[in-house]
Design a protein around this motif. Structure first.
Motif, PDB file in Angstrom:
ATOM      1  N   PRO A  87       0.835  -1.208   0.000  1.00  0.00           N
ATOM      2  CA  PRO A  87       0.000   0.000   0.000  1.00  0.00           C
ATOM      3  C   PRO A  87       0.866   1.252   0.000  1.00  0.00           C
ATOM      4  O   PRO A  87       1.987   1.246   0.502  1.00  0.00           O
ATOM      5  N   PRO A  88       0.339   2.349  -0.591  1.00  0.00           N
ATOM      6  CA  PRO A  88       1.136   3.586  -0.655  1.00  0.00           C
ATOM      7  C   PRO A  88       1.414   4.126   0.737  1.00  0.00           C
ATOM      8  O   PRO A  88       0.671   3.862   1.674  1.00  0.00           O
ATOM      9  N   PRO A  89       2.465   4.895   0.864  1.00  0.00           N
ATOM     10  CA  PRO A  89       2.812   5.470   2.164  1.00  0.00           C
ATOM     11  C   PRO A  89       1.716   6.395   2.687  1.00  0.00           C
ATOM     12  O   PRO A  89       0.867   6.877   1.939  1.00  0.00           O
ATOM     13  N   TYR A  90       1.770   6.688   3.962  1.00  0.00           N
ATOM     14  CA  TYR A  90       0.746   7.498   4.623  1.00  0.00           C
ATOM     15  C   TYR A  90       0.666   8.898   4.033  1.00  0.00           C
ATOM     16  O   TYR A  90      -0.421   9.442   3.839  1.00  0.00           O
ATOM     17  N   ASN A  91       1.817   9.503   3.722  1.00  0.00           N
ATOM     18  CA  ASN A  91       1.797  10.874   3.203  1.00  0.00           C
ATOM     19  C   ASN A  91       1.150  10.949   1.826  1.00  0.00           C
ATOM     20  O   ASN A  91       0.498  11.930   1.477  1.00  0.00           O
ATOM     21  N   VAL A  92       1.316   9.870   1.026  1.00  0.00           N
ATOM     22  CA  VAL A  92       0.670   9.839  -0.288  1.00  0.00           C
ATOM     23  C   VAL A  92      -0.839   9.753  -0.125  1.00  0.00           C
ATOM     24  O   VAL A  92      -1.608  10.425  -0.828  1.00  0.00           O
ATOM     25  N   ILE A  93      -1.282   8.929   0.821  1.00  0.00           N
ATOM     26  CA  ILE A  93      -2.722   8.799   1.075  1.00  0.00           C
ATOM     27  C   ILE A  93      -3.297  10.135   1.541  1.00  0.00           C
ATOM     28  O   ILE A  93      -4.363  10.575   1.086  1.00  0.00           O
ATOM     29  N   THR A  94      -2.589  10.810   2.439  1.00  0.00           N
ATOM     30  CA  THR A  94      -3.059  12.103   2.957  1.00  0.00           C
ATOM     31  C   THR A  94      -3.175  13.133   1.840  1.00  0.00           C
ATOM     32  O   THR A  94      -4.173  13.866   1.738  1.00  0.00           O
ATOM     33  N   ALA A  95      -2.159  13.193   0.983  1.00  0.00           N
ATOM     34  CA  ALA A  95      -2.190  14.151  -0.128  1.00  0.00           C
ATOM     35  C   ALA A  95      -3.346  13.851  -1.076  1.00  0.00           C
ATOM     36  O   ALA A  95      -4.028  14.770  -1.563  1.00  0.00           O
ATOM     37  N   SER A  96      -3.584  12.567  -1.319  1.00  0.00           N
ATOM     38  CA  SER A  96      -4.680  12.183  -2.212  1.00  0.00           C
ATOM     39  C   SER A  96      -6.025  12.605  -1.628  1.00  0.00           C
ATOM     40  O   SER A  96      -6.910  13.102  -2.341  1.00  0.00           O
ATOM     41  N   ILE A  97      -6.185  12.417  -0.322  1.00  0.00           N
ATOM     42  CA  ILE A  97      -7.447  12.805   0.332  1.00  0.00           C
ATOM     43  C   ILE A  97      -7.661  14.310   0.239  1.00  0.00           C
ATOM     44  O   ILE A  97      -8.767  14.794  -0.043  1.00  0.00           O
ATOM     45  N   ILE A  98      -6.588  15.082   0.457  1.00  0.00           N
ATOM     46  CA  ILE A  98      -6.695  16.547   0.380  1.00  0.00           C
ATOM     47  C   ILE A  98      -7.105  16.984  -1.021  1.00  0.00           C
ATOM     48  O   ILE A  98      -7.959  17.865  -1.204  1.00  0.00           O
ATOM     49  N   ILE A  99      -6.504  16.341  -2.032  1.00  0.00           N
ATOM     50  CA  ILE A  99      -6.839  16.694  -3.421  1.00  0.00           C
ATOM     51  C   ILE A  99      -8.302  16.389  -3.712  1.00  0.00           C
ATOM     52  O   ILE A  99      -9.022  17.191  -4.325  1.00  0.00           O
TER      53      ILE A  99
END
Length: 277
Positions: free
Chosen positions: A212-224
């Motif tokens: 699974p992608p790293p936590y920061n990638v998931i957070t950035a995706s959610i913000i977008i």
């Protein structure tokens, strides 16, 4: 000090234990007393004036003594024969010699049997319990081995009815196998060794699931995604009002234009009437 000699023999063989005295050709056994003893306490056999006067029951039909060099022959060798022997020679009640010889008895172990049992399995590794066993040998052995030519230490255990009985030995080893490897087991005893080897194969080659992608990638995706949704929501609220307001302005302008058009002919008519007068 007693000069102890060492003799080695295997179970089933015929062995000779040398004595410390040899009778001259000019004499005979009749003038001597000869004692062969084991561990000082047990008389294997004894001669006096050329005649056998004693023989241990365990050595019946298995021992004989040379009448000149007094060598003791034992055949066939058994494991309990292992130990220290003493030759005592007397002539006219005077001790001529008294020396010891040590007999080391060996019995071959069976070829080691190696087995592998899977205790846990995963995509990355296979946990195996390796067992190496051998039996029927003497003396107490050591067990060693290698894993792809790298030494490994076995957890060894021994079973024997007594210190002068055959040994059974078992070694265990727990391994995490990540690839095919070759393991070797050796049973070593009295300078001898029996060995065998086994190829261990990793049993499970399943496909590793994607990471699974790293936590920061998931957070950035959610913000977008949230930003995109907010943009759509704001646009949905703003654009209809702007369009309706524009439509109203166009409608009012159109009505005024109609009124202007209606008034213009009336002015022309009034002008015409004035001119006619």
């Amino acid at each position: 000090a007693l000069d102890k000699k060492v003799v080695k023999s295997k179970v089933g063989e015929k062995v000779s234990l040398p004595c410390c005295h040899e009778i001259p050709i000019s004499e005979s056994l009749h003038r001597y007393r000869v004692y062969w003893q084991k561990n000082i306490t047990d008389v294997v056999l004894a001669y006096s004036e050329g005649n056998m006067i004693s023989k241990h029951e365990r050595y019946q039909n298995r021992t004989e003594m040379d009448p000149w060099n007094l060598t003791l022959w034992i055949s066939p060798i058994e494991i309990p024969d292992n130990g220290s022997y003493q030759c005592v020679v007397q002539r006219n009640s005077v001790v001529v010699c008294d020396e010891s010889v040590i007999l080391f008895v060996t019995a071959d172990f069976s070829t080691p049997n190696i087995t592998a049992e899977v205790s846990a399995d995963s995509c990355k590794s296979t946990e195996m319990v390796i067992t190496c066993s051998s039996h029927g040998g003497f003396p107490k052995p050591k067990i060693s081995g290698t894993l792809n030519n790298v030494p490994v230490e076995w957890n060894a255990s021994w079973v024997s009815q007594s210190s002068l009985s055959p040994y059974n030995v078992t070694g265990t080893l727990v391994l995490n196998v990540t690839k095919d490897v070759n393991i070797t087991c050796s049973v070593e005893y009295s300078g001898l060794a029996k060995s065998s080897s086994l190829l261990l194969k990793k049993t499970n080659d399943c496909v590793v699931p994607p990471v699974p992608p790293p936590y920061n990638v998931i957070t950035a995706s959610i913000i977008i995604v949230i930003t995109f949704i907010l943009a759509i929501t704001l646009a949905a609220r703003y654009l209809p009002r702007h369009v309706c307001s524009h439509c109203c302005k166009r409608q009012i302008s159109a009505e005024e234009g109609v009124k202007d058009c209606t008034k213009a002919p009336m002015s022309d008519k009034g002008t015409a009437e004035t001119s006619s007068v």
